[in-house]
Write a protein that holds these residues in place. Structure first.
Motif, PDB file in Angstrom:
ATOM      1  N   THR A 130      -7.824   8.465 -10.059  1.00  0.00           N
ATOM      2  CA  THR A 130      -7.239   7.329  -9.350  1.00  0.00           C
ATOM      3  C   THR A 130      -6.408   6.506 -10.326  1.00  0.00           C
ATOM      4  O   THR A 130      -6.873   6.169 -11.417  1.00  0.00           O
ATOM      5  CB  THR A 130      -8.338   6.442  -8.733  1.00  0.00           C
ATOM      6  OG1 THR A 130      -9.058   7.204  -7.765  1.00  0.00           O
ATOM      7  CG2 THR A 130      -7.741   5.216  -8.052  1.00  0.00           C
TER       8      THR A 130
ATOM      9  N   SER B 197      -0.063   2.285  -5.742  1.00  0.00           N
ATOM     10  CA  SER B 197      -0.405   2.455  -4.340  1.00  0.00           C
ATOM     11  C   SER B 197      -0.147   3.920  -3.982  1.00  0.00           C
ATOM     12  O   SER B 197      -0.728   4.813  -4.585  1.00  0.00           O
ATOM     13  CB  SER B 197       0.374   1.469  -3.462  1.00  0.00           C
ATOM     14  OG  SER B 197       1.780   1.643  -3.586  1.00  0.00           O
TER      15      SER B 197
ATOM     16  N   HIS C 234       0.779  -1.236   0.000  1.00  0.00           N
ATOM     17  CA  HIS C 234       0.000   0.000   0.000  1.00  0.00           C
ATOM     18  C   HIS C 234       0.813   1.290   0.000  1.00  0.00           C
ATOM     19  O   HIS C 234       0.230   2.374  -0.043  1.00  0.00           O
ATOM     20  CB  HIS C 234      -0.952  -0.005   1.194  1.00  0.00           C
ATOM     21  CG  HIS C 234      -1.885  -1.170   1.189  1.00  0.00           C
ATOM     22  ND1 HIS C 234      -2.815  -1.363   0.182  1.00  0.00           N
ATOM     23  CD2 HIS C 234      -2.013  -2.225   2.045  1.00  0.00           C
ATOM     24  CE1 HIS C 234      -3.496  -2.481   0.427  1.00  0.00           C
ATOM     25  NE2 HIS C 234      -3.028  -3.026   1.539  1.00  0.00           N
TER      26      HIS C 234
ATOM     27  N   GLU D 121      -4.924   3.177 -11.457  1.00  0.00           N
ATOM     28  CA  GLU D 121      -5.432   1.816 -11.248  1.00  0.00           C
ATOM     29  C   GLU D 121      -4.342   0.807 -10.877  1.00  0.00           C
ATOM     30  O   GLU D 121      -4.652  -0.230 -10.300  1.00  0.00           O
ATOM     31  CB  GLU D 121      -6.177   1.333 -12.497  1.00  0.00           C
ATOM     32  CG  GLU D 121      -7.456   2.104 -12.769  1.00  0.00           C
ATOM     33  CD  GLU D 121      -8.481   1.936 -11.660  1.00  0.00           C
ATOM     34  OE1 GLU D 121      -8.528   0.851 -11.037  1.00  0.00           O
ATOM     35  OE2 GLU D 121      -9.215   2.902 -11.382  1.00  0.00           O
ATOM     36  N   ASN D 122      -3.087   1.093 -11.196  1.00  0.00           N
ATOM     37  CA  ASN D 122      -2.013   0.139 -10.923  1.00  0.00           C
ATOM     38  C   ASN D 122      -0.992   0.693  -9.935  1.00  0.00           C
ATOM     39  O   ASN D 122       0.192   0.356  -9.999  1.00  0.00           O
ATOM     40  CB  ASN D 122      -1.316  -0.254 -12.237  1.00  0.00           C
ATOM     41  CG  ASN D 122      -2.261  -0.952 -13.190  1.00  0.00           C
ATOM     42  OD1 ASN D 122      -2.938  -1.911 -12.814  1.00  0.00           O
ATOM     43  ND2 ASN D 122      -2.331  -0.479 -14.420  1.00  0.00           N
TER      44      ASN D 122
ATOM     45  N   ASN E 188      -5.020   9.674  -6.163  1.00  0.00           N
ATOM     46  CA  ASN E 188      -4.626   8.562  -5.292  1.00  0.00           C
ATOM     47  C   ASN E 188      -4.493   7.312  -6.140  1.00  0.00           C
ATOM     48  O   ASN E 188      -4.756   7.329  -7.352  1.00  0.00           O
ATOM     49  CB  ASN E 188      -5.601   8.358  -4.123  1.00  0.00           C
ATOM     50  CG  ASN E 188      -6.948   7.779  -4.515  1.00  0.00           C
ATOM     51  OD1 ASN E 188      -7.436   7.983  -5.635  1.00  0.00           O
ATOM     52  ND2 ASN E 188      -7.581   7.069  -3.589  1.00  0.00           N
ATOM     53  N   GLY E 189      -4.023   6.222  -5.524  1.00  0.00           N
ATOM     54  CA  GLY E 189      -3.838   4.959  -6.225  1.00  0.00           C
ATOM     55  C   GLY E 189      -4.882   3.952  -5.785  1.00  0.00           C
ATOM     56  O   GLY E 189      -5.409   4.012  -4.672  1.00  0.00           O
ATOM     57  N   ARG E 190      -5.172   3.000  -6.648  1.00  0.00           N
ATOM     58  CA  ARG E 190      -6.160   1.976  -6.333  1.00  0.00           C
ATOM     59  C   ARG E 190      -5.785   1.197  -5.076  1.00  0.00           C
ATOM     60  O   ARG E 190      -6.658   0.786  -4.305  1.00  0.00           O
ATOM     61  CB  ARG E 190      -6.319   1.023  -7.524  1.00  0.00           C
ATOM     62  CG  ARG E 190      -7.276  -0.142  -7.303  1.00  0.00           C
ATOM     63  CD  ARG E 190      -8.699   0.338  -7.029  1.00  0.00           C
ATOM     64  NE  ARG E 190      -9.214   1.157  -8.116  1.00  0.00           N
ATOM     65  CZ  ARG E 190     -10.136   2.106  -7.974  1.00  0.00           C
ATOM     66  NH1 ARG E 190     -10.603   2.385  -6.754  1.00  0.00           N
ATOM     67  NH2 ARG E 190     -10.566   2.807  -9.007  1.00  0.00           N
ATOM     68  N   TYR E 191      -4.473   1.000  -4.850  1.00  0.00           N
ATOM     69  CA  TYR E 191      -4.009   0.231  -3.688  1.00  0.00           C
ATOM     70  C   TYR E 191      -3.389   1.128  -2.620  1.00  0.00           C
ATOM     71  O   TYR E 191      -2.674   0.660  -1.742  1.00  0.00           O
ATOM     72  CB  TYR E 191      -2.991  -0.825  -4.146  1.00  0.00           C
ATOM     73  CG  TYR E 191      -3.517  -1.700  -5.264  1.00  0.00           C
ATOM     74  CD1 TYR E 191      -4.420  -2.717  -4.994  1.00  0.00           C
ATOM     75  CD2 TYR E 191      -3.138  -1.480  -6.586  1.00  0.00           C
ATOM     76  CE1 TYR E 191      -4.926  -3.515  -6.012  1.00  0.00           C
ATOM     77  CE2 TYR E 191      -3.633  -2.265  -7.612  1.00  0.00           C
ATOM     78  CZ  TYR E 191      -4.530  -3.282  -7.329  1.00  0.00           C
ATOM     79  OH  TYR E 191      -5.034  -4.065  -8.331  1.00  0.00           O
ATOM     80  N   ASP E 192      -3.687   2.408  -2.701  1.00  0.00           N
ATOM     81  CA  ASP E 192      -3.072   3.429  -1.842  1.00  0.00           C
ATOM     82  C   ASP E 192      -3.474   3.251  -0.381  1.00  0.00           C
ATOM     83  O   ASP E 192      -4.624   2.905  -0.080  1.00  0.00           O
ATOM     84  CB  ASP E 192      -3.544   4.806  -2.321  1.00  0.00           C
ATOM     85  CG  ASP E 192      -2.599   5.942  -1.993  1.00  0.00           C
ATOM     86  OD1 ASP E 192      -1.926   5.876  -0.955  1.00  0.00           O
ATOM     87  OD2 ASP E 192      -2.561   6.899  -2.792  1.00  0.00           O
TER      88      ASP E 192
ATOM     89  N   THR F  13      -6.919   5.633   1.082  1.00  0.00           N
ATOM     90  CA  THR F  13      -8.045   5.004   0.405  1.00  0.00           C
ATOM     91  C   THR F  13      -9.074   6.056  -0.024  1.00  0.00           C
ATOM     92  O   THR F  13      -9.055   7.202   0.431  1.00  0.00           O
ATOM     93  CB  THR F  13      -8.728   3.990   1.339  1.00  0.00           C
ATOM     94  OG1 THR F  13      -9.193   4.690   2.509  1.00  0.00           O
ATOM     95  CG2 THR F  13      -7.752   2.886   1.759  1.00  0.00           C
ATOM     96  N   ASP F  14      -9.990   5.630  -0.874  1.00  0.00           N
ATOM     97  CA  ASP F  14     -11.019   6.553  -1.355  1.00  0.00           C
ATOM     98  C   ASP F  14     -11.797   7.195  -0.221  1.00  0.00           C
ATOM     99  O   ASP F  14     -12.214   8.354  -0.318  1.00  0.00           O
ATOM    100  CB  ASP F  14     -11.997   5.812  -2.274  1.00  0.00           C
ATOM    101  CG  ASP F  14     -11.390   5.453  -3.619  1.00  0.00           C
ATOM    102  OD1 ASP F  14     -10.233   5.819  -3.881  1.00  0.00           O
ATOM    103  OD2 ASP F  14     -12.094   4.787  -4.419  1.00  0.00           O
TER     104      ASP F  14
END
Length: 304
Positions: A278, A283, A193, A280-281, A253-257, A260-261
């Motif tokens: 965001t 963190s 993350h 998608e690939n 932000n990142g999908r795996y950040d 979080t949203d």
């Protein structure tokens, strides 16, 4: 192709109640005078992570003609350290870092042409608060992987932890933050993350080294780790003043950040002129994990 001009320097900065003479180290990538574009001032995270891990932003000059100003905030890197201020919440404040930022902007004479701000992680929190004060010359703001609410950041992290393997989760929830098991579990979480690249880029490793070398600001404001927030920022709710941001703003932000949203969405709801992207690939380090896409999104926003 002509070499990109790069210059380094220091500007005197008298930290309020610092008790000694201080200075801020900076580096300018590109020509502030010759570029038609305003400069981008990069605010690093931590607090205390230093400028190095933001190095991919330098490519904004070659691709979009945007000069980039990097600097080490006081308390880390090549700027003045204040280890004697450990735990002093009256010293380590937003006002301290905003005064330092204003001092640097004035030193570099950025206000007449105008300037952009990109803040990453803690730097985005700082940049957002700075923008609510309507500083002269600010044109656009990028908030990259930064929480609009620290309590919601904790909520999001709790959800991320719940999805980890049981042994990792149990180690992270244990009381001993210095145990080998906790360190191993934290490393696993960071790999998922914070930065998913293996090995981590050298400049990203430098950020962790900066925090190890001087954790004063980080421990005072954040806590012992990304997962234990007990410092002065623990109840911070930046979205409550975000309606005062009056410049075009890009939230990332990142999908795996770890951001979080749930803790990023309040920026989107509160800021009047805002776009949210965001990756998608990615963190927490989209500028490393998806560098071309990151530059495309940021460069397009700044030059649009």
């Amino acid at each position: 192709m002509a070499a990109v001009p790069v210059r380094e320097g220091k500007v005197n900065f008298e930290a309020p109640n610092g008790g000694k003479e201080g200075s801020t180290w900076y580096k300018v990538h590109g020509s502030l005078e010759d570029s038609p574009s305003p400069a981008l001032v990069a605010l690093h995270g931590g607090p205390g992570a230093g400028h190095e891990y933001l190095s991919p932003l330098a490519n904004l000059y070659g691709k979009y003609g945007v000069p980039v100003v990097f600097y080490d905030q006081v308390g880390c890197g090549r700027s003045t350290h204040y280890r004697e201020k450990m735990g002093d919440e009256s010293f380590w404040t937003f006002d301290l870092f905003i005064q330092e930022l204003d001092n640097l902007i004035d030193h570099l004479k950025l206000r007449e042409k105008g300037f952009f701000i990109l803040g990453q992680s803690w730097g985005g929190m700082l940049g957002a608060v700075y923008a609510t004060r309507h500083p002269k010359g600010l044109k656009k703001l990028i908030i990259a992987s930064s929480p609009a609410s620290v309590p919601l950041y904790v909520v999001g992290n709790d959800q991320l932890r719940s999805e980890l393997p049981q042994d990792i989760r149990e180690a992270l929830e244990g009381p001993d933050h210095d145990s080998p098991e906790y360190e191993k579990a934290s490393a696993f979480f960071y790999k998922q993350h914070v930065c998913r690249l293996d090995p981590r880029p050298e400049d990203v490793q430098t950020a962790f080294k900066n925090l190890e070398e001087d954790s004063t600001a980080y421990i005072t404001m954040q806590g012992p780790s990304e997962l234990v927030i007990v410092g002065s920022l623990k109840n911070w709710e930046g979205w409550k003043i975000a309606h005062d941001i009056n410049v075009d703003t890009l939230v990332l932000n990142g999908r795996y950040d770890e951001m979080t949203d749930v803790c990023v969405e309040p920026w989107f709801k509160a800021i009047p002129r805002v776009k949210w992207v965001t990756f998608e690939n990615s963190s927490h380090m989209a500028h490393w994990e998806q560098p071309e896409r990151f530059l495309q999104v940021c460069g397009g926003f700044l030059s649009g």
